[in-house]
Design a protein around this motif. Structure first.
Motif, PDB file in Angstrom:
ATOM      1  N   UNK A  43      -0.064   0.239  21.977  1.00 54.06           N
ATOM      2  CA  UNK A  43      -0.210  -1.205  21.903  1.00 54.06           C
ATOM      3  C   UNK A  43      -1.084  -1.595  20.714  1.00 54.06           C
ATOM      4  N   UNK A  44      -2.150  -0.837  20.471  1.00 59.82           N
ATOM      5  CA  UNK A  44      -3.006  -1.116  19.308  1.00 59.82           C
ATOM      6  C   UNK A  44      -2.238  -0.945  18.011  1.00 59.82           C
ATOM      7  N   UNK A  45      -1.493   0.164  17.922  1.00 62.94           N
ATOM      8  CA  UNK A  45      -0.728   0.426  16.710  1.00 62.94           C
ATOM      9  C   UNK A  45       0.347  -0.607  16.468  1.00 62.94           C
ATOM     10  N   UNK A  46       0.994  -1.051  17.552  1.00 62.68           N
ATOM     11  CA  UNK A  46       2.039  -2.073  17.424  1.00 62.68           C
ATOM     12  C   UNK A  46       1.443  -3.384  16.942  1.00 62.68           C
ATOM     13  N   UNK A  47       0.316  -3.770  17.505  1.00 57.38           N
ATOM     14  CA  UNK A  47      -0.321  -5.019  17.094  1.00 57.38           C
ATOM     15  C   UNK A  47      -0.708  -4.968  15.622  1.00 57.38           C
ATOM     16  N   UNK A  48      -1.285  -3.854  15.205  1.00 55.79           N
ATOM     17  CA  UNK A  48      -1.711  -3.740  13.810  1.00 55.79           C
ATOM     18  C   UNK A  48      -0.528  -3.752  12.860  1.00 55.79           C
ATOM     19  N   UNK A  49       0.513  -2.998  13.198  1.00 54.10           N
ATOM     20  CA  UNK A  49       1.696  -2.914  12.324  1.00 54.10           C
ATOM     21  C   UNK A  49       2.407  -4.264  12.228  1.00 54.10           C
ATOM     22  N   UNK A  50       2.437  -5.006  13.339  1.00 52.33           N
ATOM     23  CA  UNK A  50       3.132  -6.299  13.356  1.00 52.33           C
ATOM     24  C   UNK A  50       2.280  -7.421  12.785  1.00 52.33           C
ATOM     25  N   UNK A  51       0.987  -7.153  12.568  1.00 55.90           N
ATOM     26  CA  UNK A  51       0.108  -8.191  12.045  1.00 55.90           C
ATOM     27  C   UNK A  51      -0.229  -9.247  13.083  1.00 55.90           C
ATOM     28  N   UNK A  52      -0.271  -8.870  14.357  1.00 58.50           N
ATOM     29  CA  UNK A  52      -0.585  -9.795  15.438  1.00 58.50           C
ATOM     30  C   UNK A  52      -1.777  -9.259  16.224  1.00 58.50           C
ATOM     31  N   UNK A  53      -2.421 -10.128  16.978  1.00 60.86           N
ATOM     32  CA  UNK A  53      -3.558  -9.717  17.777  1.00 60.86           C
ATOM     33  C   UNK A  53      -3.142  -8.866  18.958  1.00 60.86           C
ATOM     34  N   UNK A  54      -4.034  -7.978  19.381  1.00 59.26           N
ATOM     35  CA  UNK A  54      -3.747  -7.137  20.533  1.00 59.26           C
ATOM     36  C   UNK A  54      -3.521  -7.975  21.789  1.00 59.26           C
ATOM     37  N   UNK A  55      -4.231  -9.114  21.887  1.00 62.44           N
ATOM     38  CA  UNK A  55      -4.032  -9.982  23.034  1.00 62.44           C
ATOM     39  C   UNK A  55      -2.606 -10.505  23.112  1.00 62.44           C
ATOM     40  N   UNK A  56      -1.991 -10.747  21.960  1.00 65.93           N
ATOM     41  CA  UNK A  56      -0.599 -11.209  21.945  1.00 65.93           C
ATOM     42  C   UNK A  56       0.321 -10.148  22.519  1.00 65.93           C
ATOM     43  N   UNK A  57       0.071  -8.888  22.162  1.00 65.07           N
ATOM     44  CA  UNK A  57       0.888  -7.788  22.679  1.00 65.07           C
ATOM     45  C   UNK A  57       0.708  -7.660  24.192  1.00 65.07           C
ATOM     46  N   UNK A  58      -0.536  -7.762  24.664  1.00 67.18           N
ATOM     47  CA  UNK A  58      -0.790  -7.663  26.103  1.00 67.18           C
ATOM     48  C   UNK A  58      -0.130  -8.815  26.857  1.00 67.18           C
ATOM     49  N   UNK A  59      -0.240 -10.025  26.327  1.00 67.75           N
ATOM     50  CA  UNK A  59       0.367 -11.177  27.012  1.00 67.75           C
ATOM     51  C   UNK A  59       1.886 -11.042  27.062  1.00 67.75           C
ATOM     52  N   UNK A  60       2.450 -10.501  26.028  1.00 65.15           N
ATOM     53  CA  UNK A  60       3.904 -10.387  25.964  1.00 65.15           C
ATOM     54  C   UNK A  60       4.431  -9.273  26.858  1.00 65.15           C
ATOM     55  N   UNK A  61       3.781  -8.097  26.838  1.00 55.89           N
ATOM     56  CA  UNK A  61       4.348  -6.920  27.498  1.00 55.89           C
ATOM     57  C   UNK A  61       3.525  -6.411  28.691  1.00 55.89           C
ATOM     58  N   UNK A  62       2.262  -6.758  28.773  1.00 57.62           N
ATOM     59  CA  UNK A  62       1.444  -6.339  29.903  1.00 57.62           C
ATOM     60  C   UNK A  62       0.923  -4.922  29.799  1.00 57.62           C
ATOM     61  N   UNK A  63       1.800  -3.962  29.624  1.00 55.59           N
ATOM     62  CA  UNK A  63       1.431  -2.554  29.521  1.00 55.59           C
ATOM     63  C   UNK A  63       2.264  -1.903  28.426  1.00 55.59           C
ATOM     64  N   UNK A  64       1.903  -0.676  28.095  1.00 52.58           N
ATOM     65  CA  UNK A  64       2.697   0.068  27.115  1.00 52.58           C
ATOM     66  C   UNK A  64       4.128   0.250  27.607  1.00 52.58           C
TER      67      UNK A  64
END
Length: 220
Positions: A43-64
């Motif tokens: 999730x951290x790597x995805x957020x960094x690669x996509x240029x979005x905040x980690x909170x956005x990834x968590x809100x969207x997907x919840x878990x890995x």
């Protein structure tokens, strides 16, 4: 994903920026999987690669695992579009027997192509994802019913054919530890077996694929 049909289009009520973020995250996740494999996606790597905040990834997907479920749902939606409105014989317009064969020829490579993503989509202690299983049963039943007006034991036969088609992936997912990815010959053998099975069930035996006809539909 325990549903008969994954809804087409984008979820209702989503803001435009939320839709863009989701599409960016899924596209980025696919790039990362293609480059480094499923195991390296975080999730951290995805957020960094996509240029979005980690909170956005968590809100969207919840878990890995939620990332991989979203990938499966997105690809399943595209597959369903091919089945429901694409060109024949997979799509409407062909003889129902030909559509049954074509469904297996497309579905088997699709399942094998997604085997690692499907395993990663499993929550610890949770059930295996059932992406498209109910669609497969509905589609097979509809086509079987159209091949013959007096098809015996239609519901039971549908269940057994759906198990034959979806079963190899579910067996892989039920293993305690990951097994080796299917080798290239697996799709060919399963496709040929499916074609022979449908030939027996419908009373029509077709010749093996010619050299100009691929043994399995490759994933785009």
């Amino acid at each position: 994903m325990n549903r008969s049909v994954v809804p087409f289009g984008k979820p209702r009520g989503e803001r435009a920026d939320a839709v863009r973020n989701r599409e960016r995250l899924l596209e980025t996740a696919r790039e990362m999987i293609a480059e480094h494999g499923v195991e390296k996606l975080t999730m951290d790597g995805l957020a960094e690669r996509a240029g979005l905040g980690k909170g956005t990834v968590f809100r969207r997907f919840g878990t890995r695992a939620g990332i991989f479920r979203a990938l499966l749902e997105d690809d399943e939606r595209r597959f369903q579009e091919r089945v429901m409105s694409g060109p024949p014989p997979l799509g409407p317009g062909a003889d129902p027997k030909d559509r049954l064969i074509a469904y297996g020829r497309a579905r088997i490579p699709f399942l094998l192509h997604h085997h690692a993503i499907a395993r990663a989509a499993m929550e610890r202690g949770g059930p295996a994802p059932e992406s498209g299983v109910n669609l497969t049963r509905l589609h097979i039943r509809m086509l079987l019913g159209r091949t013959s007006g007096d098809m015996p034991e239609l519901d039971s036969l549908t269940l057994q054919l759906a198990a034959a088609l979806e079963g190899p992936l579910l067996l892989y997912l039920s293993a305690d530890a990951p097994t080796a990815p299917p080798d290239p010959d697996t799709a060919r053998h399963l496709v040929n077996s499916w074609q022979a099975l449908i030939g027996c069930v419908t009373g029509r035996h077709r010749a093996s694929p010619t050299p100009d006809e691929p043994d399995a539909v490759s994933e785009p």
